[in-house]
Design a protein around this motif. Structure first.
Motif, PDB file in Angstrom:
ATOM      1  N   ALA A  88       0.831  -1.203   0.000  1.00 23.21           N
ATOM      2  CA  ALA A  88       0.000   0.000   0.000  1.00 23.21           C
ATOM      3  C   ALA A  88       0.867   1.254   0.000  1.00 23.21           C
ATOM      4  N   ALA A  89       1.974   1.220   0.736  1.00 22.73           N
ATOM      5  CA  ALA A  89       2.869   2.372   0.784  1.00 22.73           C
ATOM      6  C   ALA A  89       3.502   2.628  -0.580  1.00 22.73           C
ATOM      7  N   VAL A  90       3.950   1.567  -1.238  1.00 21.36           N
ATOM      8  CA  VAL A  90       4.560   1.714  -2.562  1.00 21.36           C
ATOM      9  C   VAL A  90       3.542   2.263  -3.557  1.00 21.36           C
ATOM     10  N   ALA A  91       2.311   1.769  -3.488  1.00 28.78           N
ATOM     11  CA  ALA A  91       1.263   2.252  -4.389  1.00 28.78           C
ATOM     12  C   ALA A  91       0.952   3.720  -4.129  1.00 28.78           C
ATOM     13  N   ARG A  92       0.908   4.097  -2.855  1.00 27.37           N
ATOM     14  CA  ARG A  92       0.625   5.491  -2.516  1.00 27.37           C
ATOM     15  C   ARG A  92       1.729   6.411  -3.027  1.00 27.37           C
TER      16      ARG A  92
END
Length: 260
Positions: A88-92
Protein backbone atom coordinates in the motif's frame (compact mmCIF):
# COMPACT_ATOMS: atom_id res chain seq x y z
CA UNK A 1 21.43 19.53 37.35
CA UNK A 2 17.88 18.30 37.87
CA UNK A 3 18.14 19.30 41.54
CA UNK A 4 18.19 22.93 40.39
CA UNK A 5 14.72 22.64 38.81
CA UNK A 6 11.50 22.76 40.83
CA UNK A 7 9.45 20.02 39.18
CA UNK A 8 6.67 20.14 41.77
CA UNK A 9 5.60 23.67 40.86
CA UNK A 10 6.32 23.53 37.13
CA UNK A 11 3.32 24.99 35.26
CA UNK A 12 1.24 22.57 33.21
CA UNK A 13 -0.34 24.09 30.11
CA UNK A 14 -2.76 23.02 27.40
CA UNK A 15 -2.99 24.78 24.04
CA UNK A 16 -5.96 24.21 21.72
CA UNK A 17 -5.30 22.53 18.37
CA UNK A 18 -7.51 21.08 15.64
CA UNK A 19 -6.73 17.60 16.99
CA UNK A 20 -7.53 18.51 20.60
CA UNK A 21 -5.50 20.08 23.41
CA UNK A 22 -1.72 19.69 23.42
CA UNK A 23 -0.23 19.52 26.90
CA UNK A 24 3.21 20.53 28.09
CA UNK A 25 5.06 21.27 31.30
CA UNK A 26 7.33 24.30 31.37
CA UNK A 27 10.48 23.82 33.43
CA UNK A 28 12.63 26.67 34.68
CA UNK A 29 16.29 26.17 35.49
CA UNK A 30 19.21 28.45 36.32
CA UNK A 31 19.76 29.34 32.65
CA UNK A 32 16.14 29.78 31.58
CA UNK A 33 13.16 27.74 30.41
CA UNK A 34 12.50 24.47 28.64
CA UNK A 35 9.42 22.58 27.43
CA UNK A 36 8.53 19.01 28.43
CA UNK A 37 5.88 17.77 25.99
CA UNK A 38 6.11 14.05 25.24
CA UNK A 39 3.25 12.61 23.17
CA UNK A 40 0.22 11.01 24.82
CA UNK A 41 0.96 7.48 25.95
CA UNK A 42 4.71 8.04 26.24
CA UNK A 43 6.36 5.62 28.67
CA UNK A 44 8.77 6.79 31.34
CA UNK A 45 11.86 6.04 29.23
CA UNK A 46 10.64 8.18 26.33
CA UNK A 47 9.52 10.87 28.75
CA UNK A 48 13.04 10.91 30.20
CA UNK A 49 14.47 11.75 26.77
CA UNK A 50 11.99 14.59 26.40
CA UNK A 51 12.95 15.82 29.86
CA UNK A 52 16.63 15.78 28.92
CA UNK A 53 15.74 17.94 25.93
CA UNK A 54 13.72 20.30 28.16
CA UNK A 55 16.52 20.60 30.72
CA UNK A 56 19.24 21.30 28.17
CA UNK A 57 18.43 24.99 27.52
CA UNK A 58 17.47 25.60 31.15
CA UNK A 59 20.78 24.24 32.52
CA UNK A 60 23.80 23.77 30.23
CA UNK A 61 22.47 25.65 27.21
CA UNK A 62 22.59 24.69 23.53
CA UNK A 63 25.67 24.32 21.33
CA UNK A 64 26.76 27.42 19.45
CA UNK A 65 24.84 28.13 16.27
CA UNK A 66 26.63 28.23 12.93
CA UNK A 67 23.79 30.15 11.27
CA UNK A 68 21.64 32.97 12.59
CA UNK A 69 18.38 31.77 11.11
CA UNK A 70 16.99 28.58 9.59
CA UNK A 71 14.74 28.03 6.56
CA UNK A 72 11.25 26.74 7.26
CA UNK A 73 9.06 24.53 5.06
CA UNK A 74 5.28 24.22 5.31
CA UNK A 75 5.36 20.49 4.59
CA UNK A 76 3.20 20.55 1.46
CA UNK A 77 5.94 18.95 -0.67
CA UNK A 78 6.74 16.33 1.96
CA UNK A 79 3.80 13.94 2.16
CA UNK A 80 3.66 11.42 4.98
CA UNK A 81 3.05 7.79 4.01
CA UNK A 82 2.46 4.99 6.50
CA UNK A 83 4.43 1.81 5.84
CA UNK A 84 2.46 -0.66 7.92
CA UNK A 85 1.55 -2.29 4.60
CA UNK A 86 4.51 -2.19 2.20
CA UNK A 87 2.44 -2.75 -0.94
CA UNK A 88 0.00 0.00 0.00
CA UNK A 89 2.87 2.37 0.78
CA UNK A 90 4.56 1.71 -2.56
CA UNK A 91 1.26 2.25 -4.39
CA UNK A 92 0.63 5.49 -2.52
CA UNK A 93 4.09 6.81 -3.36
CA UNK A 94 3.53 5.90 -7.02
CA UNK A 95 0.33 7.96 -6.96
CA UNK A 96 2.32 10.93 -5.65
CA UNK A 97 4.79 10.94 -8.53
CA UNK A 98 2.69 13.40 -10.51
CA UNK A 99 2.99 15.92 -7.69
CA UNK A 100 5.97 18.17 -7.08
CA UNK A 101 7.27 16.42 -3.97
CA UNK A 102 10.65 16.88 -2.34
CA UNK A 103 10.70 13.59 -0.45
CA UNK A 104 8.34 11.22 1.36
CA UNK A 105 8.22 11.02 5.14
CA UNK A 106 7.77 7.33 5.82
CA UNK A 107 6.01 6.41 9.07
CA UNK A 108 7.53 3.07 9.89
CA UNK A 109 8.81 1.06 12.85
CA UNK A 110 10.28 -1.84 10.88
CA UNK A 111 13.64 -1.19 9.16
CA UNK A 112 13.05 -4.10 6.78
CA UNK A 113 9.75 -2.62 5.64
CA UNK A 114 11.34 0.80 5.15
CA UNK A 115 14.17 -0.75 3.14
CA UNK A 116 11.64 -2.57 0.94
CA UNK A 117 9.71 0.64 0.27
CA UNK A 118 12.89 2.56 -0.47
CA UNK A 119 14.07 -0.07 -2.94
CA UNK A 120 10.84 0.20 -4.93
CA UNK A 121 10.24 3.95 -4.69
CA UNK A 122 11.61 6.47 -7.16
CA UNK A 123 11.56 9.43 -4.75
CA UNK A 124 13.82 10.06 -1.73
CA UNK A 125 12.59 8.37 1.45
CA UNK A 126 13.02 9.95 4.90
CA UNK A 127 12.58 8.05 8.16
CA UNK A 128 13.21 8.77 11.82
CA UNK A 129 16.91 8.73 12.62
CA UNK A 130 16.37 6.03 15.25
CA UNK A 131 15.22 3.61 12.55
CA UNK A 132 18.35 4.30 10.52
CA UNK A 133 20.51 3.38 13.48
CA UNK A 134 19.05 -0.12 13.16
CA UNK A 135 19.52 -0.21 9.37
CA UNK A 136 21.51 2.61 7.73
CA UNK A 137 20.28 1.49 4.29
CA UNK A 138 16.56 1.78 4.95
CA UNK A 139 16.18 5.41 3.82
CA UNK A 140 17.86 8.27 2.00
CA UNK A 141 17.32 10.95 4.65
CA UNK A 142 17.33 10.98 8.44
CA UNK A 143 14.58 12.87 10.26
CA UNK A 144 15.87 14.52 13.43
CA UNK A 145 13.44 15.44 16.20
CA UNK A 146 14.85 17.27 19.19
CA UNK A 147 12.38 16.13 21.87
CA UNK A 148 12.47 12.34 21.40
CA UNK A 149 16.21 12.44 20.66
CA UNK A 150 16.95 13.87 24.10
CA UNK A 151 18.01 17.36 23.09
CA UNK A 152 20.16 19.20 20.59
CA UNK A 153 23.47 17.59 21.50
CA UNK A 154 22.16 14.04 21.36
CA UNK A 155 20.39 14.69 18.06
CA UNK A 156 23.61 16.10 16.60
CA UNK A 157 25.59 13.06 17.74
CA UNK A 158 23.00 10.83 16.12
CA UNK A 159 23.30 12.75 12.85
CA UNK A 160 27.09 12.55 12.96
CA UNK A 161 26.97 8.81 13.52
CA UNK A 162 24.62 8.24 10.58
CA UNK A 163 26.52 10.41 8.11
CA UNK A 164 23.38 10.96 6.01
CA UNK A 165 21.58 14.13 4.93
CA UNK A 166 19.17 15.16 7.67
CA UNK A 167 15.96 17.14 7.92
CA UNK A 168 14.84 18.67 11.22
CA UNK A 169 11.19 18.12 12.02
CA UNK A 170 9.71 20.40 14.66
CA UNK A 171 8.26 18.82 17.81
CA UNK A 172 7.69 21.83 20.06
CA UNK A 173 4.21 22.67 21.33
CA UNK A 174 5.03 26.31 22.11
CA UNK A 175 7.78 28.68 21.05
CA UNK A 176 9.75 27.52 24.08
CA UNK A 177 9.88 23.99 22.70
CA UNK A 178 10.15 25.13 19.11
CA UNK A 179 13.25 27.15 19.99
CA UNK A 180 15.05 23.87 20.71
CA UNK A 181 14.17 22.55 17.25
CA UNK A 182 15.50 25.75 15.71
CA UNK A 183 18.65 25.54 17.85
CA UNK A 184 19.27 22.04 16.48
CA UNK A 185 18.89 23.20 12.89
CA UNK A 186 21.09 26.23 13.57
CA UNK A 187 23.90 24.15 15.07
CA UNK A 188 24.12 21.40 12.43
CA UNK A 189 27.29 21.67 10.32
CA UNK A 190 25.20 21.19 7.16
CA UNK A 191 21.54 22.05 6.66
CA UNK A 192 20.51 20.91 3.19
CA UNK A 193 16.76 21.01 3.78
CA UNK A 194 14.33 23.48 5.25
CA UNK A 195 12.88 22.57 8.65
CA UNK A 196 9.37 22.43 9.96
CA UNK A 197 6.55 22.65 9.81
CA UNK A 198 5.68 25.30 12.39
CA UNK A 199 2.54 24.26 14.32
CA UNK A 200 -0.56 25.85 12.85
CA UNK A 201 -1.90 26.80 16.27
CA UNK A 202 1.14 28.81 17.31
CA UNK A 203 -0.10 32.16 15.99
CA UNK A 204 -3.16 31.99 18.27
CA UNK A 205 -1.95 29.82 21.14
CA UNK A 206 1.55 30.54 22.39
CA UNK A 207 2.86 31.17 25.90
CA UNK A 208 5.55 33.70 25.00
CA UNK A 209 4.93 37.31 24.05
CA UNK A 210 3.82 38.09 20.51
CA UNK A 211 7.17 39.72 19.79
CA UNK A 212 9.06 36.52 20.77
CA UNK A 213 6.67 34.01 19.21
CA UNK A 214 8.41 31.91 16.55
CA UNK A 215 6.25 32.77 13.57
CA UNK A 216 8.19 32.54 10.28
CA UNK A 217 9.20 35.71 8.48
CA UNK A 218 10.31 35.34 4.87
CA UNK A 219 10.14 31.55 5.35
CA UNK A 220 12.81 31.66 8.09
CA UNK A 221 12.99 31.52 11.88
CA UNK A 222 15.70 33.22 13.96
CA UNK A 223 18.02 31.13 16.10
CA UNK A 224 18.46 32.23 19.72
CA UNK A 225 20.90 31.18 22.46
CA UNK A 226 17.97 30.32 24.75
CA UNK A 227 14.16 30.18 24.59
CA UNK A 228 12.02 33.15 25.45
CA UNK A 229 10.45 33.12 28.91
CA UNK A 230 6.69 32.64 29.13
CA UNK A 231 4.56 35.76 29.18
CA UNK A 232 2.66 35.83 32.53
CA UNK A 233 -0.68 36.75 30.96
CA UNK A 234 -0.45 34.12 28.24
CA UNK A 235 0.82 31.54 30.70
CA UNK A 236 -2.22 32.10 32.89
CA UNK A 237 -4.49 31.83 29.85
CA UNK A 238 -3.27 28.34 28.95
CA UNK A 239 -2.53 27.05 32.46
CA UNK A 240 -4.25 23.77 33.37
CA UNK A 241 -6.29 24.03 36.56
CA UNK A 242 -7.75 20.52 36.68
CA UNK A 243 -5.96 18.86 39.60
CA UNK A 244 -6.01 15.36 38.10
CA UNK A 245 -4.46 16.52 34.82
CA UNK A 246 -1.83 18.56 36.62
CA UNK A 247 -0.88 15.60 38.80
CA UNK A 248 -0.72 13.29 35.78
CA UNK A 249 1.83 15.51 34.04
CA UNK A 250 3.85 16.32 37.13
CA UNK A 251 3.88 12.63 38.03
CA UNK A 252 5.24 11.77 34.58
CA UNK A 253 7.80 14.53 35.01
CA UNK A 254 8.94 13.17 38.38
CA UNK A 255 9.22 9.60 37.07
CA UNK A 256 11.21 10.82 34.08
CA UNK A 257 13.52 12.79 36.38
CA UNK A 258 14.09 9.69 38.51
CA UNK A 259 15.51 7.88 35.47
CA UNK A 260 18.08 10.58 34.69
Amino acid sequence: MRTLIDFDDAPVIAVPTAAGPRHAVLVEGPQGWGEFSPPPGADDALAARWLTAAMEPSTVGWPDAVRGRVPVDDGTRRPTVAAGDVEAAVARIADLRAEDIEFVLLECRDPAAARSVRRRADVPIAVDAALLLADPQCADLAVLRCGPSGGVRRAMRRAEKLGLPVVVQFTGTTSIGLAADVALAAALPQLLFACGPVPGWLAEADVVSEARSLIPRDAHLPAAPMPAAPDPVRLQRFAVTDAETVEHWRGLLRRAAAIL
